[in-house]
Design a protein around this motif. Structure first.
Motif, mmCIF file in Angstrom:
data_model
loop_
_atom_site.group_PDB
_atom_site.id
_atom_site.type_symbol
_atom_site.label_atom_id
_atom_site.label_comp_id
_atom_site.label_asym_id
_atom_site.label_seq_id
_atom_site.Cartn_x
_atom_site.Cartn_y
_atom_site.Cartn_z
ATOM 1 N N VAL A 62 5.607 -8.202 0.995
ATOM 2 C CA VAL A 62 6.820 -8.190 1.827
ATOM 3 C C VAL A 62 7.421 -6.790 1.887
ATOM 4 O O VAL A 62 7.782 -6.289 2.970
ATOM 5 C CB VAL A 62 7.858 -9.196 1.278
ATOM 6 C CG1 VAL A 62 9.210 -8.999 1.958
ATOM 7 C CG2 VAL A 62 7.372 -10.631 1.494
ATOM 8 N N LEU A 63 7.537 -6.141 0.730
ATOM 9 C CA LEU A 63 8.100 -4.788 0.700
ATOM 10 C C LEU A 63 7.228 -3.806 1.482
ATOM 11 O O LEU A 63 7.739 -2.910 2.165
ATOM 12 C CB LEU A 63 8.256 -4.328 -0.747
ATOM 13 C CG LEU A 63 9.298 -5.094 -1.577
ATOM 14 C CD1 LEU A 63 9.227 -4.692 -3.041
ATOM 15 C CD2 LEU A 63 10.696 -4.858 -1.021
ATOM 16 N N SER A 64 5.904 -3.975 1.401
ATOM 17 C CA SER A 64 4.999 -3.105 2.153
ATOM 18 C C SER A 64 5.167 -3.290 3.652
ATOM 19 O O SER A 64 5.082 -2.324 4.422
ATOM 20 C CB SER A 64 3.540 -3.392 1.755
ATOM 21 O OG SER A 64 3.311 -3.087 0.399
ATOM 22 N N ARG A 65 5.384 -4.520 4.074
ATOM 23 C CA ARG A 65 5.566 -4.786 5.505
ATOM 24 C C ARG A 65 6.826 -4.135 6.048
ATOM 25 O O ARG A 65 6.907 -3.824 7.235
ATOM 26 C CB ARG A 65 5.605 -6.296 5.761
ATOM 27 C CG ARG A 65 4.225 -6.940 5.737
ATOM 28 C CD ARG A 65 4.280 -8.424 6.004
ATOM 29 N NE ARG A 65 2.928 -8.965 6.125
ATOM 30 C CZ ARG A 65 2.270 -9.075 7.270
ATOM 31 N NH1 ARG A 65 2.825 -8.662 8.385
ATOM 32 N NH2 ARG A 65 1.054 -9.576 7.298
ATOM 33 N N ILE A 66 7.790 -3.925 5.189
ATOM 34 C CA ILE A 66 9.023 -3.264 5.627
ATOM 35 C C ILE A 66 8.887 -1.746 5.526
ATOM 36 O O ILE A 66 9.213 -1.010 6.460
ATOM 37 C CB ILE A 66 10.214 -3.739 4.772
ATOM 38 C CG1 ILE A 66 10.457 -5.249 4.989
ATOM 39 C CG2 ILE A 66 11.481 -2.945 5.128
ATOM 40 C CD1 ILE A 66 11.433 -5.847 3.997
ATOM 41 N N SER A 67 8.398 -1.275 4.387
ATOM 42 C CA SER A 67 8.479 0.151 4.074
ATOM 43 C C SER A 67 7.229 0.958 4.411
ATOM 44 O O SER A 67 7.283 2.179 4.492
ATOM 45 C CB SER A 67 8.744 0.321 2.578
ATOM 46 O OG SER A 67 7.585 -0.065 1.836
#
Length: 393
Positions: A62-67
């Motif tokens: 999830v964090l990778s998809r944002i950042s």
């Protein structure tokens, strides 16, 4: 001698099976082996370290998809893993896929640098030397040669839905991945080896050790009951996941160009894909029965692999070992297992040429089996063990 392997999975999927089988071969050679992995479960006969949890993997994703900072999360999970790795105190570390939302690559490479031990890294795709993607062959991108930026595949795995940090990722990977003095890169195809040597790994030793298959499983099989149309020439496609990049749409288009004497069979489809297939195409959901898969390869007139992104597909090797010719696109390392005695190579996207090749295919079973025997996985593992001993010496 102690061997630590690191991979996203253990015991399943192409890379997971390689890691597990390699550990078994190394154990027979006298190594004490552990496999650190981040997703799913592992075979009971493998001594393993689980890195983090499924919740951690999902959060990292999830964090990778944002950042767009894939590989820079899972901090606590990685620190806990490195404590166990310290306790094991390996003499040699073998990395496989370190992408997959489960490990912090900065912490991992700082630890590797502190260990000052030989490191082997098998690249199963191009992710290690790009700022974002695992494959760029399909779109012909060459930014990875000088420095990624403004990534044209930001939405592809490992997808980012918001930011594009491909330039930052590239700089960080280059800094971390070139920090080891005792790193040896291994690639399963000459094609990928050539790319690695053109990347920021240009000063790192690169070896080619091809993927192998289990010849005790993949050989001509005629005794398995198969529900295939009688009197038809079977055109077979096999993949663990079917996408546009794997050539799914091209196989459908191919079925429309072949006459009624042929039947296209696609193995590995989801139920939704199977339900949407045209009437003349047969879909088979993923099978874990290797004997049945070998029988499907054996029954086929031709194995067609219209992939747009691939490193060195083992499905080609499996088909050959079962006596079936391979017709593939000129993609990555896919053509490397084929010569003019056992298959044909077609330019990407030329479905008409693909159909012509299928209809004219006339190769002997013996020639295909002979070619397939070149890829005995046990011989490949001996190459790895020889490399281990060379580095440890």
């Amino acid at each position: 001698m102690k061997l630590l392997q690191v991979n996203s999975v253990c015991g399943y999927g192409s890379t997971g099976r390689i890691a597990a089988d390699l550990a078994r071969a190394a154990k027979k050679d006298g190594f004490l082996c552990k496999i650190a992995y981040g997703r799913g479960t592992a075979p009971d006969d493998c001594d393993t370290i689980r890195i983090g949890s499924e919740i951690g993997v999902n959060l990292h994703g999830v964090l990778s998809r944002i950042s767009d900072k894939h590989g820079f999360y899972s901090t606590q999970a990685t620190r806990a893993f490195l404590k166990e790795a310290d306790a094991f105190s390996p003499d040699l570390i073998h990395l496989h896929n370190i992408h997959g939302y489960y490990v912090n690559i900065e912490l991992l490479f700082e630890w590797l640098q502190s260990q000052n031990k030989p490191v082997v890294w098998t690249l199963h795709d191009c992710w290690a030397f790009t700022g974002h993607c695992a494959h760029f062959d399909r779109i012909g991108c060459e930014k990875w040669k000088t420095g990624c930026h403004t990534c044209p595949q930001k939405g592809e795995y490992p997808a980012s839905m918001v930011f594009d940090r491909s330039a930052w990722n590239y700089a960080q990977k280059k800094r971390l991945f070139t920090s080891l003095e005792n790193l040896t890169i291994v690639t399963p195809s000459a094609w990928l080896g050539s790319l690695a040597s053109q990347s920021f790994f240009k000063d790192t030793p690169v070896r080619v050790i091809e993927n192998g298959i289990d010849l005790s499983v993949f050989h001509p099989v005629h005794d398995a009951p198969l529900s295939l149309p009688k009197g038809k020439k079977i055109v077979l496609g096999v993949a663990s996941v079917w996408t546009k990049q794997k050539g799914f749409d091209d196989l459908i288009a191919l079925s429309e160009l072949l006459d009624d004497s042929f039947s296209v069979v696609i193995v590995g489809v989801t139920q939704a894909q199977k339900d949407a297939l045209p009437e003349r195409v047969i879909g088979i959901t993923r099978t874990n029965n290797a004997h049945e898969l070998a029988a499907l390869y054996t029954a086929a007139h031709a194995f067609v692999n219209p992939t747009y992104e691939d490193t060195f597909p083992t499905t080609n090797l499996e088909a050959l070992a079962c006596g079936t010719p391979v017709i593939t696109y000129r993609t990555g390392g896919s053509p490397e297992s084929i010569d003019d005695t056992c298959g044909m190579v077609i330019e990407q996207g030329n479905v008409k040429a693909l159909a012509d090749a299928v209809q004219s295919a006339a190769f002997s079973t013996e020639a295909c089996v002979s070619r397939g025997k070149l890829y005995d996985k046990n011989e490949r593992f001996l190459e790895y063990l020889s490399l281990y001993h060379e580095l440890l010496a």
